[in-house]
Scaffold this motif. Structure first.
Motif, PDB file in Angstrom:
ATOM      1  N   PHE A  53       0.882  -1.171   0.000  1.00 38.97           N
ATOM      2  CA  PHE A  53       0.000   0.000   0.000  1.00 38.97           C
ATOM      3  C   PHE A  53       0.909   1.207   0.000  1.00 38.97           C
ATOM      4  CE2 PHE A  53      -2.003   3.496   2.330  1.00 38.97           C
ATOM      5  CZ  PHE A  53      -3.145   3.671   1.568  1.00 38.97           C
ATOM      6  N   ASP A  54       0.822   2.028  -1.042  1.00 35.62           N
ATOM      7  CA  ASP A  54       1.761   3.144  -1.163  1.00 35.62           C
ATOM      8  C   ASP A  54       1.016   4.409  -1.547  1.00 35.62           C
ATOM      9  OD1 ASP A  54       4.280   4.243  -0.951  1.00 35.62           O
ATOM     10  OD2 ASP A  54       5.217   2.771  -2.272  1.00 35.62           O
ATOM     11  N   THR A  55       1.573   5.550  -1.129  1.00 38.42           N
ATOM     12  CA  THR A  55       0.967   6.849  -1.418  1.00 38.42           C
ATOM     13  C   THR A  55       2.035   7.847  -1.839  1.00 38.42           C
ATOM     14  OG1 THR A  55       1.139   7.559   0.895  1.00 38.42           O
ATOM     15  CG2 THR A  55      -0.911   6.490   0.231  1.00 38.42           C
ATOM     16  N   PHE A  56       1.672   8.696  -2.796  1.00 37.21           N
ATOM     17  CA  PHE A  56       2.562   9.760  -3.250  1.00 37.21           C
ATOM     18  C   PHE A  56       1.753  11.032  -3.442  1.00 37.21           C
ATOM     19  CE2 PHE A  56       4.853   5.962  -4.417  1.00 37.21           C
ATOM     20  CZ  PHE A  56       6.186   6.286  -4.209  1.00 37.21           C
ATOM     21  N   HIS A  57       2.405  12.175  -3.208  1.00 38.51           N
ATOM     22  CA  HIS A  57       1.782  13.471  -3.417  1.00 38.51           C
ATOM     23  C   HIS A  57       2.381  14.165  -4.628  1.00 38.51           C
ATOM     24  CE1 HIS A  57       0.385  14.046   1.047  1.00 38.51           C
ATOM     25  NE2 HIS A  57      -0.231  13.070   0.420  1.00 38.51           N
ATOM     26  N   MET A  58       1.523  14.853  -5.375  1.00 36.83           N
ATOM     27  CA  MET A  58       1.961  15.687  -6.488  1.00 36.83           C
ATOM     28  C   MET A  58       1.917  17.158  -6.085  1.00 36.83           C
ATOM     29  SD  MET A  58       0.155  14.010  -9.872  1.00 36.83           S
ATOM     30  CE  MET A  58       0.952  15.257 -10.909  1.00 36.83           C
ATOM     31  N   ASP A  59       2.817  17.925  -6.664  1.00 31.90           N
ATOM     32  CA  ASP A  59       2.808  19.372  -6.451  1.00 31.90           C
ATOM     33  C   ASP A  59       1.936  20.056  -7.497  1.00 31.90           C
ATOM     34  OD1 ASP A  59       3.696  21.782  -5.132  1.00 31.90           O
ATOM     35  OD2 ASP A  59       4.943  22.170  -6.883  1.00 31.90           O
ATOM     36  N   GLY A  60       1.962  19.542  -8.717  1.00 28.94           N
ATOM     37  CA  GLY A  60       1.137  20.129  -9.776  1.00 28.94           C
ATOM     38  C   GLY A  60       1.506  21.572 -10.047  1.00 28.94           C
ATOM     39  N   HIS A  61       0.505  22.425 -10.102  1.00 28.45           N
ATOM     40  CA  HIS A  61       0.715  23.861 -10.305  1.00 28.45           C
ATOM     41  C   HIS A  61       0.314  24.585  -9.025  1.00 28.45           C
ATOM     42  CE1 HIS A  61       1.774  23.894 -14.562  1.00 28.45           C
ATOM     43  NE2 HIS A  61       0.873  22.935 -14.726  1.00 28.45           N
ATOM     44  N   TRP A  62       1.291  25.116  -8.329  1.00 28.50           N
ATOM     45  CA  TRP A  62       1.033  25.861  -7.101  1.00 28.50           C
ATOM     46  C   TRP A  62       0.830  27.331  -7.459  1.00 28.50           C
ATOM     47  CZ3 TRP A  62      -0.902  25.816  -2.597  1.00 28.50           C
ATOM     48  CH2 TRP A  62      -0.611  26.813  -1.665  1.00 28.50           C
ATOM     49  N   ASP A  63      -0.380  27.813  -7.233  1.00 31.52           N
ATOM     50  CA  ASP A  63      -0.725  29.217  -7.480  1.00 31.52           C
ATOM     51  C   ASP A  63      -0.545  29.951  -6.156  1.00 31.52           C
ATOM     52  OD1 ASP A  63      -1.837  31.646  -8.103  1.00 31.52           O
ATOM     53  OD2 ASP A  63      -3.628  30.823  -9.062  1.00 31.52           O
ATOM     54  N   ALA A  64       0.605  30.581  -5.993  1.00 29.60           N
ATOM     55  CA  ALA A  64       1.016  31.084  -4.681  1.00 29.60           C
ATOM     56  C   ALA A  64       0.100  32.163  -4.116  1.00 29.60           C
ATOM     57  CB  ALA A  64       2.450  31.612  -4.759  1.00 29.60           C
ATOM     58  N   ASP A  65      -0.533  32.956  -4.976  1.00 21.37           N
ATOM     59  CA  ASP A  65      -1.378  34.040  -4.466  1.00 21.37           C
ATOM     60  C   ASP A  65      -2.782  34.034  -5.070  1.00 21.37           C
ATOM     61  OD1 ASP A  65      -0.847  34.828  -7.026  1.00 21.37           O
ATOM     62  OD2 ASP A  65       0.113  36.730  -6.503  1.00 21.37           O
ATOM     63  N   GLY A  66      -3.110  32.974  -5.809  1.00 21.20           N
ATOM     64  CA  GLY A  66      -4.431  32.893  -6.416  1.00 21.20           C
ATOM     65  C   GLY A  66      -4.579  33.660  -7.712  1.00 21.20           C
ATOM     66  N   GLU A  67      -3.505  34.258  -8.195  1.00 22.87           N
ATOM     67  CA  GLU A  67      -3.580  35.082  -9.400  1.00 22.87           C
ATOM     68  C   GLU A  67      -3.047  34.372 -10.638  1.00 22.87           C
ATOM     69  OE1 GLU A  67      -5.069  38.057  -9.432  1.00 22.87           O
ATOM     70  OE2 GLU A  67      -5.512  37.721  -7.309  1.00 22.87           O
ATOM     71  N   ALA A  68      -2.213  33.346 -10.458  1.00 22.99           N
ATOM     72  CA  ALA A  68      -1.561  32.716 -11.611  1.00 22.99           C
ATOM     73  C   ALA A  68      -2.563  32.069 -12.553  1.00 22.99           C
ATOM     74  CB  ALA A  68      -0.541  31.681 -11.141  1.00 22.99           C
ATOM     75  N   MET A  69      -3.569  31.382 -12.018  1.00 21.81           N
ATOM     76  CA  MET A  69      -4.551  30.723 -12.875  1.00 21.81           C
ATOM     77  C   MET A  69      -5.401  31.751 -13.616  1.00 21.81           C
ATOM     78  SD  MET A  69      -5.637  27.896 -14.104  1.00 21.81           S
ATOM     79  CE  MET A  69      -5.173  26.527 -13.054  1.00 21.81           C
ATOM     80  N   ILE A  70      -5.782  32.798 -12.935  1.00 23.03           N
ATOM     81  CA  ILE A  70      -6.557  33.861 -13.588  1.00 23.03           C
ATOM     82  C   ILE A  70      -5.751  34.495 -14.713  1.00 23.03           C
ATOM     83  CG2 ILE A  70      -7.564  36.154 -13.245  1.00 23.03           C
ATOM     84  CD1 ILE A  70      -8.357  35.214 -10.410  1.00 23.03           C
ATOM     85  N   SER A  71      -4.487  34.760 -14.452  1.00 18.96           N
ATOM     86  CA  SER A  71      -3.633  35.373 -15.479  1.00 18.96           C
ATOM     87  C   SER A  71      -3.443  34.444 -16.669  1.00 18.96           C
ATOM     88  CB  SER A  71      -2.269  35.728 -14.873  1.00 18.96           C
ATOM     89  OG  SER A  71      -2.402  36.718 -13.867  1.00 18.96           O
ATOM     90  N   ALA A  72      -3.332  33.137 -16.414  1.00 17.47           N
ATOM     91  CA  ALA A  72      -3.163  32.178 -17.509  1.00 17.47           C
ATOM     92  C   ALA A  72      -4.418  32.124 -18.380  1.00 17.47           C
ATOM     93  CB  ALA A  72      -2.841  30.796 -16.946  1.00 17.47           C
TER      94      ALA A  72
END
Length: 336
Positions: A224-243
């Protein structure tokens, strides 16, 4: 063994299930896809080589039959629109566990941050205590508990946890249900979170690629194994909106506050709104999964550049004409 290259995918018409099926097929796996209406599901949804099998994930015998000879079961099936989530999710998982016990396959489960409560924030490792504050989080914890218990009886499983999903396939995710409106040009973007609060996103093709790369490191995995992904970290909530603004070519695109008042009012009557309301806390405080263990094993985390991922997502959701630009390929760089 030939068995190790046969994968059964539950939820192959969904976002993560479909991406996982395509990745596995591209890497030489024989892919079986379980569906209640395979003749309909197969039409235009998969590349040549998929084997569609008639069956219901709620029926253990159907899943066991479809998993015969398989070395992998991707459990990516969820009730549509969050309808009766609590009543259906665990029985479906039990069908998969029973099938894996008979076939010897490893189960792969796409996981979420919902397992964790404030005691684990803001940066979460795989060994952080799981004390969810939501009903959906409690179900997620129970799913993993059952997988961990099954490992004691020889059933291997892998859980890959990631942030909020987004990708070309419309579904129950914040990007397509909260930020934009599928099927129409982007006239504005909603902001679910507080200004300045970070948020973690996971592009579905990257999640699928990560799962496949981990599966192909079977010798390095625990029962039984688990791993975490970082993906896209939007540090201030603006990066996704800007993209999104860059993708549609409108730097002045209006940003509106998310209608949480409507979510609260409609929650008793609309299952989707009830689930969205439960997850509001993830937009009020920064919560980030730590991918150090993943990077230690794979060397890099698969990560499509944000602009390419957002453009491909908007095209897939029918919000942007494909002529506006082609999606960027998956790239990889060291995470964390």
């Amino acid at each position: 063994m030939a068995q190790e290259r046969i994968a059964l995918v539950l939820g192959a018409t969904g976002g993560i299930g479909g991406e996982a099926a395509r990745r596995l097929h591209a890497r030489g796996w024989t892919v079986r896809a379980l569906h209640r209406a395979p003749e309909t599901a197969a039409a235009g949804r998969s590349p040549p080589g998929f084997e569609w099998v008639r069956g219901d994930a709620m029926r253990a015998a159907d899943v066991a039959g479809a998993a015969r000879g398989a070395g992998l079961i991707v459990h990516a099936v969820n009730p549509p629109g969050y309808r009766n989530w609590g009543g259906l999710v665990l029985p479906m998982l039990e069908s998969t566990i029973a099938a894996a016990r008979l076939s010897g396959a490893r189960i792969v489960l796409p996981g979420t941050v919902y397992n964790y409560g404030p005691g684990a924030f803001p940066v979460i490792g795989e060994d952080a205590p799981q004390a969810p504050t939501t009903r959906k989080g409690a179900i997620r914890v129970e799913m993993e508990r059952r997988l961990r218990a099954a490992a004691g009886t020889g059933v291997r499983s892998l859980v890959v946890r990631a942030g909020d999903f987004f990708g070309p396939k419309a579904g129950n995710n914040w990007f397509s249900q909260g930020l934009v409106k599928p099927g129409r040009p982007v006239g504005s973007v909603s902001r679910p979170g507080r200004r300045g609060v970070g948020h973690q996103w996971a592009y579905l093709p990257d999640v699928a690629e990560t799962m496949v790369r981990l599966v192909e490191r079977e010798a390095d995995l625990e029962a039984f194994d688990t791993f975490h992904m970082d993906g896209h970290w939007d540090a201030d909530g603006e990066a996704m909106i800007s993209a999104i603004r860059r993708a549609v070519g409108r730097p002045d695109l209006k940003v509106r506050g998310f209608p949480w008042w409507l979510v609260r009012a409609a929650s008793p009557f609309v299952p989707l709104f009830r689930e969205l309301g439960e997850m509001r806390y993830l937009w009020q405080v920064p919560v980030r999964l730590d991918n150090a263990r993943l990077v230690a094993l794979l060397g890099t985390e698969p990560r499509t550049p944000l602009d390419g991922a957002v453009r491909a997502t908007l095209i897939g959701l029918g919000c942007l004409d494909a002529d506006a630009g082609a999606p960027a390929p998956v790239s990889a760089r060291a995470g964390a």
